[in-house]
Design a protein around this motif. Sequence first.
Motif, PDB file in Angstrom:
ATOM      1  N   GLY A   1       0.818  -1.213   0.000  1.00  0.00           N
ATOM      2  CA  GLY A   1       0.000   0.000   0.000  1.00  0.00           C
ATOM      3  C   GLY A   1       0.849   1.258   0.000  1.00  0.00           C
TER       4      GLY A   1
ATOM      5  N   SER B   1       1.952   1.861  -3.382  1.00  0.00           N
ATOM      6  CA  SER B   1       0.888   2.454  -4.190  1.00  0.00           C
ATOM      7  C   SER B   1       0.806   3.960  -3.963  1.00  0.00           C
ATOM      8  CB  SER B   1      -0.450   1.795  -3.842  1.00  0.00           C
ATOM      9  OG  SER B   1      -1.511   2.385  -4.558  1.00  0.00           O
TER      10      SER B   1
ATOM     11  N   THR C   1      -6.499   1.648  -2.132  1.00  0.00           N
ATOM     12  CA  THR C   1      -5.295   1.685  -1.302  1.00  0.00           C
ATOM     13  C   THR C   1      -5.647   2.090   0.121  1.00  0.00           C
ATOM     14  OG1 THR C   1      -3.922   2.269  -3.219  1.00  0.00           O
ATOM     15  CG2 THR C   1      -3.021   2.729  -1.043  1.00  0.00           C
ATOM     16  N   TYR C   2      -6.526   3.078   0.279  1.00  0.00           N
ATOM     17  CA  TYR C   2      -6.877   3.557   1.610  1.00  0.00           C
ATOM     18  C   TYR C   2      -7.580   2.494   2.433  1.00  0.00           C
ATOM     19  CZ  TYR C   2      -9.482   6.004   5.237  1.00  0.00           C
ATOM     20  OH  TYR C   2     -10.023   6.380   6.441  1.00  0.00           O
TER      21      TYR C   2
ATOM     22  N   THR D   1      -7.822  -0.780   2.029  1.00  0.00           N
ATOM     23  CA  THR D   1      -7.018  -1.977   2.289  1.00  0.00           C
ATOM     24  C   THR D   1      -5.936  -1.682   3.331  1.00  0.00           C
ATOM     25  OG1 THR D   1      -5.647  -1.430   0.350  1.00  0.00           O
ATOM     26  CG2 THR D   1      -7.420  -3.044   0.053  1.00  0.00           C
ATOM     27  N   MET D   2      -5.289  -0.511   3.230  1.00  0.00           N
ATOM     28  CA  MET D   2      -4.285  -0.161   4.242  1.00  0.00           C
ATOM     29  C   MET D   2      -4.929   0.055   5.609  1.00  0.00           C
ATOM     30  SD  MET D   2      -1.341   2.224   2.519  1.00  0.00           S
ATOM     31  CE  MET D   2      -0.372   2.164   4.027  1.00  0.00           C
TER      32      MET D   2
ATOM     33  N   GLU E   1      -5.399   6.182  -8.614  1.00  0.00           N
ATOM     34  CA  GLU E   1      -5.286   4.853  -8.017  1.00  0.00           C
ATOM     35  C   GLU E   1      -4.352   3.977  -8.846  1.00  0.00           C
ATOM     36  OE1 GLU E   1      -5.039   2.788  -5.538  1.00  0.00           O
ATOM     37  OE2 GLU E   1      -7.113   3.162  -4.907  1.00  0.00           O
TER      38      GLU E   1
ATOM     39  N   THR F   1      -3.585  -3.226  -7.039  1.00  0.00           N
ATOM     40  CA  THR F   1      -4.792  -3.190  -6.211  1.00  0.00           C
ATOM     41  C   THR F   1      -5.356  -4.582  -5.938  1.00  0.00           C
ATOM     42  OG1 THR F   1      -6.118  -2.802  -8.203  1.00  0.00           O
ATOM     43  CG2 THR F   1      -5.423  -0.862  -6.937  1.00  0.00           C
TER      44      THR F   1
ATOM     45  N   LEU G   1      -3.469  -6.088  -3.168  1.00  0.00           N
ATOM     46  CA  LEU G   1      -3.854  -5.365  -1.958  1.00  0.00           C
ATOM     47  C   LEU G   1      -5.156  -5.918  -1.384  1.00  0.00           C
ATOM     48  CD1 LEU G   1      -3.073  -1.620  -2.850  1.00  0.00           C
ATOM     49  CD2 LEU G   1      -2.040  -2.962  -1.009  1.00  0.00           C
TER      50      LEU G   1
END
Length: 367
Positions: free
Chosen positions: A56, A59, A83-84, A86-87, A177, A183, A186
């Motif tokens: 992430g 990314s 990304t947000y 999943t992180m 993204e 992704t 992720l």
Amino acid sequence: FAATIALAQTDIKRVLAYSTVSQLGYMFLGCGVGAFASGMFHVTTHAFFKALLFLGSGSVILALHHEQDMRRMGGLAKYLPITYWTMLAGCLAISGIPPLAGFFSKDEILAATFGTHALPVSMGQILWAVGLLTALLTAFYMTRLMGLTFWGEPRWAAAHAHHGKDDVHGHHGEPKESPPSMTVPLMILAVLSVVGGFIGGFAPLHIPNRFEAFLEPSAGLKVLGKQALGHLPVSVEWMLVWASVAAAVLGIWFGWVRYRRGLPENERELTGVRKVLYNQYYYDWLMVKGVGLWLGGRIANWMWQFVDVRLVDGLVNGIAGFTGWVGSSLRRVQTGYVRNYAFTILIGAIVLLVWLLIRGASAGLAR
């Protein structure tokens, strides 16, 4: 130690790197108290959410054209939604929020540490307290990472304009993204970070630990013995669970209060304690200049003067001098005159004859 250093790092990857060092401490803590399977279980769950967090961060760095300083990020949640989210799952997992993967493995290690019989009395409880404090710090600095990177007002536009990065890299406009090649992994890692902990069971609810059973042949208590791990009452186990969750929630709350609007004004420059933590307590400086140059230089100087000059050079030069002395002494008998050589042969023959006579006389007397 590593968790406190992570509190002040500004490079997103350095935060995760010191976080990894801190989590390695959990793994060694588990193995140190005899919970080998719990330590290996944390290795497994940590692989899920730390791989997720590192990917992430990659990314984010890609979206910001290779920017890694979190002070120049912010407000990325709406631009990098996959990304947000999943992180965020990885952040909650490493913080130990149930029922995510990190909760189960951390809880096992902390419970095993609290009840261990492999250490002197009260030492297990002291190490448990250290582990609990580390859990709080972990939740705090991971929330800080999320806040500086994804929350608050965007700071990347001004930072990039100031450093001319748009022109250098040929990028313009808002962050985008990452492609599916990033992704999709992720999302897979996020799922594992959420559900991966269930393979380890849950002792307070008497759910069997299939992971420990799988590792029993190789990670069983063959060295310390089964008595090394204490068997805690269910009430104590639940108390430890709630303490662990409370530490995680408290750390997240502290982080949310401080970083929900992004970068605090007093953290734009590194000063005071933050500067000490950012520089790893000046450990690198101490090792390089203190131990490496000062102490190492004196040891090297002594090795040069005593070992190299006196011992090695002395031995080599001594052998060479002795050889020269022998050569110079023998050179005196090499005169080049035949009469001198004949005289030397005569003397040698007389000495040999006398030695043979004495030996013969001694043998005759012995009979």
